[in-house]
Scaffold this motif. Structure first.
Motif, PDB file in Angstrom:
ATOM      1  N   UNK A  52      -5.516  80.265   3.561  1.00 43.23           N
ATOM      2  CA  UNK A  52      -5.352  79.556   4.836  1.00 43.23           C
ATOM      3  C   UNK A  52      -5.087  78.078   4.554  1.00 43.23           C
ATOM      4  N   UNK A  53      -4.203  77.503   5.330  1.00 44.18           N
ATOM      5  CA  UNK A  53      -3.905  76.076   5.168  1.00 44.18           C
ATOM      6  C   UNK A  53      -3.618  75.455   6.528  1.00 44.18           C
ATOM      7  N   UNK A  54      -3.981  74.204   6.643  1.00 45.12           N
ATOM      8  CA  UNK A  54      -3.704  73.494   7.897  1.00 45.12           C
ATOM      9  C   UNK A  54      -2.252  73.015   7.856  1.00 45.12           C
ATOM     10  N   UNK A  55      -1.497  73.393   8.871  1.00 48.41           N
ATOM     11  CA  UNK A  55      -0.098  72.948   8.923  1.00 48.41           C
ATOM     12  C   UNK A  55       0.055  71.917  10.047  1.00 48.41           C
ATOM     13  N   UNK A  56       0.956  70.976   9.802  1.00 52.14           N
ATOM     14  CA  UNK A  56       1.219  69.919  10.787  1.00 52.14           C
ATOM     15  C   UNK A  56       2.532  70.245  11.493  1.00 52.14           C
ATOM     16  N   UNK A  57       2.481  70.329  12.823  1.00 49.51           N
ATOM     17  CA  UNK A  57       3.676  70.716  13.578  1.00 49.51           C
ATOM     18  C   UNK A  57       4.349  69.512  14.222  1.00 49.51           C
ATOM     19  N   UNK A  58       4.364  68.424  13.471  1.00 47.22           N
ATOM     20  CA  UNK A  58       4.939  67.194  14.005  1.00 47.22           C
ATOM     21  C   UNK A  58       6.441  67.337  14.237  1.00 47.22           C
ATOM     22  N   UNK A  59       7.094  68.030  13.305  1.00 43.42           N
ATOM     23  CA  UNK A  59       8.550  68.202  13.407  1.00 43.42           C
ATOM     24  C   UNK A  59       8.931  68.924  14.704  1.00 43.42           C
ATOM     25  N   UNK A  60       8.197  69.999  14.997  1.00 42.78           N
ATOM     26  CA  UNK A  60       8.479  70.782  16.217  1.00 42.78           C
ATOM     27  C   UNK A  60       8.229  69.935  17.468  1.00 42.78           C
ATOM     28  N   UNK A  61       7.108  69.193  17.453  1.00 44.32           N
ATOM     29  CA  UNK A  61       6.778  68.360  18.616  1.00 44.32           C
ATOM     30  C   UNK A  61       7.819  67.273  18.838  1.00 44.32           C
ATOM     31  N   UNK A  62       8.258  66.648  17.743  1.00 40.99           N
ATOM     32  CA  UNK A  62       9.281  65.594  17.859  1.00 40.99           C
ATOM     33  C   UNK A  62      10.580  66.183  18.402  1.00 40.99           C
ATOM     34  N   UNK A  63      10.934  67.372  17.897  1.00 38.17           N
ATOM     35  CA  UNK A  63      12.160  68.045  18.330  1.00 38.17           C
ATOM     36  C   UNK A  63      12.093  68.347  19.826  1.00 38.17           C
ATOM     37  N   UNK A  64      10.933  68.833  20.272  1.00 34.65           N
ATOM     38  CA  UNK A  64      10.752  69.168  21.692  1.00 34.65           C
ATOM     39  C   UNK A  64      10.822  67.933  22.572  1.00 34.65           C
ATOM     40  N   UNK A  65      10.380  66.776  22.044  1.00 34.20           N
ATOM     41  CA  UNK A  65      10.390  65.527  22.833  1.00 34.20           C
ATOM     42  C   UNK A  65      11.674  64.725  22.619  1.00 34.20           C
ATOM     43  N   UNK A  66      12.600  65.291  21.820  1.00 28.61           N
ATOM     44  CA  UNK A  66      13.851  64.565  21.508  1.00 28.61           C
ATOM     45  C   UNK A  66      13.534  63.165  20.962  1.00 28.61           C
ATOM     46  N   UNK A  67      12.642  63.121  20.014  1.00 29.39           N
ATOM     47  CA  UNK A  67      12.198  61.842  19.477  1.00 29.39           C
ATOM     48  C   UNK A  67      12.348  61.841  17.946  1.00 29.39           C
ATOM     49  N   UNK A  68      12.655  60.703  17.397  1.00 31.60           N
ATOM     50  CA  UNK A  68      12.766  60.632  15.936  1.00 31.60           C
ATOM     51  C   UNK A  68      11.446  60.112  15.352  1.00 31.60           C
ATOM     52  N   UNK A  69      11.313  60.317  14.062  1.00 33.01           N
ATOM     53  CA  UNK A  69      10.097  59.867  13.371  1.00 33.01           C
ATOM     54  C   UNK A  69      10.007  58.334  13.407  1.00 33.01           C
ATOM     55  N   UNK A  70      11.178  57.690  13.337  1.00 34.12           N
ATOM     56  CA  UNK A  70      11.218  56.225  13.377  1.00 34.12           C
ATOM     57  C   UNK A  70      10.723  55.707  14.724  1.00 34.12           C
ATOM     58  N   UNK A  71      11.145  56.377  15.813  1.00 34.01           N
ATOM     59  CA  UNK A  71      10.695  55.983  17.150  1.00 34.01           C
ATOM     60  C   UNK A  71       9.187  56.195  17.297  1.00 34.01           C
ATOM     61  N   UNK A  72       8.702  57.313  16.762  1.00 31.04           N
ATOM     62  CA  UNK A  72       7.266  57.582  16.828  1.00 31.04           C
ATOM     63  C   UNK A  72       6.494  56.528  16.039  1.00 31.04           C
ATOM     64  N   UNK A  73       7.048  56.184  14.888  1.00 32.72           N
ATOM     65  CA  UNK A  73       6.416  55.175  14.025  1.00 32.72           C
ATOM     66  C   UNK A  73       6.242  53.855  14.786  1.00 32.72           C
ATOM     67  N   UNK A  74       7.281  53.466  15.520  1.00 30.47           N
ATOM     68  CA  UNK A  74       7.219  52.210  16.293  1.00 30.47           C
ATOM     69  C   UNK A  74       6.220  52.341  17.442  1.00 30.47           C
ATOM     70  N   UNK A  75       6.170  53.519  18.044  1.00 28.87           N
ATOM     71  CA  UNK A  75       5.314  53.721  19.216  1.00 28.87           C
ATOM     72  C   UNK A  75       3.829  53.772  18.856  1.00 28.87           C
ATOM     73  N   UNK A  76       3.507  54.370  17.708  1.00 29.89           N
ATOM     74  CA  UNK A  76       2.087  54.519  17.345  1.00 29.89           C
ATOM     75  C   UNK A  76       1.617  53.440  16.360  1.00 29.89           C
ATOM     76  N   UNK A  77       2.557  52.617  15.918  1.00 31.12           N
ATOM     77  CA  UNK A  77       2.248  51.538  14.962  1.00 31.12           C
ATOM     78  C   UNK A  77       1.655  52.071  13.652  1.00 31.12           C
ATOM     79  N   UNK A  78       2.291  53.115  13.151  1.00 37.08           N
ATOM     80  CA  UNK A  78       1.924  53.666  11.834  1.00 37.08           C
ATOM     81  C   UNK A  78       3.216  53.678  11.006  1.00 37.08           C
ATOM     82  N   UNK A  79       3.107  53.345   9.747  1.00 40.95           N
ATOM     83  CA  UNK A  79       4.330  53.211   8.943  1.00 40.95           C
ATOM     84  C   UNK A  79       5.085  54.538   8.868  1.00 40.95           C
ATOM     85  N   UNK A  80       6.382  54.396   8.718  1.00 33.10           N
ATOM     86  CA  UNK A  80       7.246  55.576   8.614  1.00 33.10           C
ATOM     87  C   UNK A  80       6.858  56.411   7.397  1.00 33.10           C
TER      88      UNK A  80
END
Lengths: 173, 78
Positions: free
Chosen positions: B1-29
């Motif tokens: 068993x392993x914990x998987x991160x579904x960030x890619x799917x969530x970003x895809x569903x929100x039509x958002x890029x990782x760079x935009x998320x990085x700016x919005x949450x103030x966490x480095x890319x």
């Protein structure tokens, strides 16, 4: 910048001590060889100095034992110096909190244990030589040395725990 | 068993890029990239909260245990 200068100074000092240590090894080895191949000359000199007040052959055996302890101390010092130089190199590189440094500190701790045991052995021989009636400098057991040895082991453990925490933190988002 | 991160799917569903998320949450890319690729060893509550707030999701939408049997928490489905 001040830290950088102190590191540079420590590195140069350790390099100096490194070569001093090598010189000591050569000196001890030379004395040892002289006590074997120049035995007659040495025995004659000691016999004249002490005028039959002690057994010269036993004194030479004790001196050889001291040279052996000296050579062992050189090996122990080599371990300490090389590990310290390697640790300073990691500080200069900007990443000192790494597992190899925790291991190096632990090795320095064991080297200090060896150093202290050699000091005790040296003390026994010096006391023996003194009781023969020969001129020796005094010897006292080093309590501070044992405390420092213990401190290094504690610091090595602290360092290892800190390194593990740093590793965990590095993977934390 | 392993914990998987579904960030890619969530970003895809929100039509958002990782760079935009990085700016919005103030966490480095770079850190978000580590999280997205599943290389992170731990995630802070503050990071989780910030991502969930921006992506309007729950922590359970972002993280899942792969290969784990469905937990029966005794609650009736409505």
């Amino acid at each position: 910048m001040k830290d950088h200068h102190s590191l540079t100074a420590a590195r140069w000092l350790l390099r100096g001590v490194f070569w001093l240590n090598i010189s000591s090894a050569i000196g001890f080895a030379a004395f040892m060889l002289f006590s074997v191949f120049g035995h007659a000359m040495l025995a004659d000199h000691l016999a004249r100095k002490y005028a039959g007040r002690l057994d010269v052959d036993t004194l030479i055996v004790a001196m050889r034992l001291l040279f052996v302890i000296g050579l062992a101390a050189v090996a122990v010092a080599w371990v300490i110096i090389t590990r310290l130089l390697a640790m300073i190199a990691t500080v200069t590189a900007g990443d000192p909190f790494v597992t190899p440094n925790a291991r190096r500190l632990h090795e320095i701790g064991w080297a200090l244990v060896g150093w202290q045991l050699l000091d005790l052995a040296g003390g026994v021989i010096i006391t023996w030589i003194g009781r023969m009636g020969a001129d020796v400098t005094g010897w006292t057991p080093s309590l501070a040395g044992w405390v420092v040895t213990l401190l290094v082991f504690v610091l090595a453990r602290v360092f290892a725990a800190g390194t593990t925490m740093r590793d965990d933190l590095q993977g934390t988002v | 068993m392993a914990v998987v991160v579904r960030l890619d799917e969530l970003l895809h569903a929100r039509r958002m890029t990782l760079t935009e998320l990085s700016a919005a949450v103030d966490i480095t890319l770079a850190n978000l990239s580590v999280l997205k690729t599943g290389k992170a060893r731990a995630i802070r509550f503050s990071t989780l909260e910030a991502i969930c707030r921006v992506l309007d999701c729950q922590p359970g939408d972002l993280l899942a245990v792969e290969g784990a049997p469905q937990a029966d928490n005794g609650q009736e489905e409505p």
